[in-house]
Motif scaffolding. Structure first.
Motif, PDB file in Angstrom:
ATOM      1  N   TYR A 176       0.813  -1.215   0.000  1.00 39.72           N
ATOM      2  CA  TYR A 176       0.000   0.000   0.000  1.00 39.72           C
ATOM      3  C   TYR A 176       0.847   1.267   0.000  1.00 39.72           C
ATOM      4  O   TYR A 176       0.392   2.326  -0.425  1.00 39.72           O
ATOM      5  CB  TYR A 176      -0.958   0.004   1.200  1.00 39.72           C
ATOM      6  N   ARG A 231       1.744  -7.099  -5.493  1.00 40.03           N
ATOM      7  CA  ARG A 231       1.098  -5.835  -5.101  1.00 40.03           C
ATOM      8  C   ARG A 231      -0.317  -5.769  -5.675  1.00 40.03           C
ATOM      9  O   ARG A 231      -1.264  -5.398  -4.966  1.00 40.03           O
ATOM     10  CB  ARG A 231       1.918  -4.646  -5.600  1.00 40.03           C
ATOM     11  N   LEU A 274      -3.747  -5.440  -3.413  1.00 43.07           N
ATOM     12  CA  LEU A 274      -4.668  -4.313  -3.568  1.00 43.07           C
ATOM     13  C   LEU A 274      -6.051  -4.790  -4.009  1.00 43.07           C
ATOM     14  O   LEU A 274      -7.077  -4.265  -3.557  1.00 43.07           O
ATOM     15  CB  LEU A 274      -4.111  -3.304  -4.573  1.00 43.07           C
ATOM     16  N   HIS A 297      -7.542   2.289   2.804  1.00 43.75           N
ATOM     17  CA  HIS A 297      -6.214   2.631   3.288  1.00 43.75           C
ATOM     18  C   HIS A 297      -6.190   4.030   3.889  1.00 43.75           C
ATOM     19  O   HIS A 297      -6.662   4.987   3.274  1.00 43.75           O
ATOM     20  CB  HIS A 297      -5.219   2.563   2.122  1.00 43.75           C
TER      21      HIS A 297
END
Length: 329
Positions: free
Chosen positions: A24, A35, A39, A49
Motif C-alpha cells: 500500500y 502488489r 490491492l 487505506h
C-alpha cells in the motif's frame, strides 16, 4: 460493524501484514503481481487505506504539521488557505493544531505535532521565545510565518515598514493625536510598534502606545476609555484587524463615524476587513502568499534536510477603505 484492517487483508491474501503495508505504500521489495493481488484483495473485502496514518508511520513522513495561533482571527484562516493550496496538489497531508490567544498552548500544540511525527511544522502566530522555538526546530523542522526567528526557516513580512506605512498614512491625513494599540510584547512581534514610534518621532510627535491583548472585547474596552479622554485621539492604529474591529465597536457605541470622527487602521487585511459595513483600512501582509511560500519552503526542506535556515521576506501594502479620512476640524 467492525472496520476492515490491514491484518484482514493479509489473512485474505495469504501474506504477512508487513508485505501488505509495503504494497500500500508502493515500497520496494514487492513484485508488481503480488502488489496487484494485495490491492485487489483489499478492495474486495472493503479495506480503506488510511493515507494520513501511513504518512505518520513512515520513516520519512510526508505530512506537514500546521500550527495556527487563533481560529477567531481570519488572518490565520487565510494563511491556511495558502498552505493548503500548495500542499494538496503535492499530496501532502496536513495535521492541524491550534494555540490560544494568550500563547499558553504554544509548546503543547507543537508537542502534539511532534508526537504525530510530522515531517515539518509550519507555525503561524507562534509567540514563544526565540530560544524555545529554536529548540523545537531542532526536533522537527519548523517554518515560522509572519515572524523572523534567527536560526529557523522564516517567511516574514516587514512589520517595521508596515508600521511606518500605517502611521505615515494617518500623518498625511493631518492626524497628530495618533494612538497605537499594541499587542502584548513578545519576541518577534515588536516591528509594528517600532515602525509607529519611528514615524511619530520623525514627525516631531510623541508616540502614545497602549498595550492590549488579542481579544476584540479588550480592544473595545480600551478604545472606550481613550475616547472619553480630554485628549482623545483623532486616529487609532491597531496592531491587527481584530483589535481594530474592537475599536470600531467602541465608536459605534458612542455613535461616532469611523473615518470622519475618528480614523481607524488595522493590520493583516484579513477577509473580515472588507466585509460590508466594516470597510476597514488595513495593512496587507498578503496572508495567502505567506502560506504558499511557507509550504514551498517546507517542501524544499523535505528534499534537502541539511539546507541552511532560510529567510523569505515580503513587503506589506496599504489597503485604503472607509475607516480613515482627514482629521476632523
Amino acid at each position: 460493524m467492525a472496520r476492515t484492517t490491514m491484518e484482514d487483508v493479509a489473512k485474505a491474501a495469504g501474506v504477512s501484514r508487513a508485505l501488505v503495508s509495503l504494497a500500500y505504500r508502493n515500497a520496494s521489495g514487492v513484485s508488481e503481481s503480488t502488489r496487484a493481488r494485495i490491492l485487489s484483495t483489499g478492495n474486495q473485502i472493503g479495506y480503506v487505506h488510511n493515507r494520513i496514518a501511513a504518512s505518520l508511520a513512515s520513516t520519512k513522513p510526508a505530512s506537514i504539521g500546521v500550527f495556527l495561533q487563533d481560529l477567531h482571527n481570519d488572518f490565520f484562516a487565510d494563511v491556511y488557505d495558502g498552505i493548503r493550496e500548495i500542499a494538496e496538489p503535492k499530496a501532502r497531508q496536513l495535521v492541524l493544531s491550534v494555540g490560544s490567544r494568550n500563547h499558553d498552548r504554544d509548546a503543547s500544540s507543537l508537542g502534539t505535532l511532534e508526537g504525530a511525527q510530522v515531517g515539518t511544522i509550519i507555525a503561524a502566530g507562534l509567540r514563544m521565545a526565540d530560544s524555545d522555538a529554536l529548540a523545537h526546530s531542532q526536533r522537527t523542522p519548523l517554518i515560522a510565518i509572519a515572524r523572523h526567528i534567527p536560526g529557523v526557516d522564516s517567511v516574514y513580512s516587514d512589520n517595521v515598514f508596515g508600521g511606518q506605512l500605517a502611521t505615515e498614512h494617518l500623518l498625511q491625513l493631518g492626524h497628530r493625536r495618533i494612538v497605537f494599540l499594541a499587542n502584548p510584547p513578545t519576541d518577534g512581534y515588536l516591528g509594528r510598534r517600532e515602525g509607529y514610534e519611528t514615524s511619530m518621532l520623525e514627525a516631531g510627535l510623541k508616540p502614545r502606545v497602549i498595550e492590549s491583548t488579542y481579544a476584540r472585547s479588550d480592544a473595545a474596552e480600551i478604545a472606550t476609555e481613550l475616547l472619553a479622554d480630554t485628549e482623545a485621539p483623532t486616529a487609532i492604529f491597531a496592531h491587527n484587524d481584530q483589535a481594530a474591529l474592537g475599536v470600531l465597536d467602541a465608536l459605534a457605541a458612542r455613535s461616532l463615524v469611523p473615518g470622519q470622527d475618528v480614523s481607524v487602521i488595522g493590520y493583516d487585511n484579513s477577509s473580515v476587513s472588507n466585509t460590508p459595513g466594516t470597510a476597514l483600512t488595513s495593512i496587507d501582509l498578503h496572508a495567502l502568499e505567506l502560506g504558499r511560500e511557507a509550504t514551498r519552503l517546507a517542501l524544499r526542506r523535505f528534499e534537502n534536510p541539511d539546507l541552511e535556515p532560510q529567510l523569505v521576506t515580503s513587503t506589506p501594502s496599504l489597503v485604503l477603505r472607509a475607516t480613515t479620512g482627514p482629521v476632523s476640524t
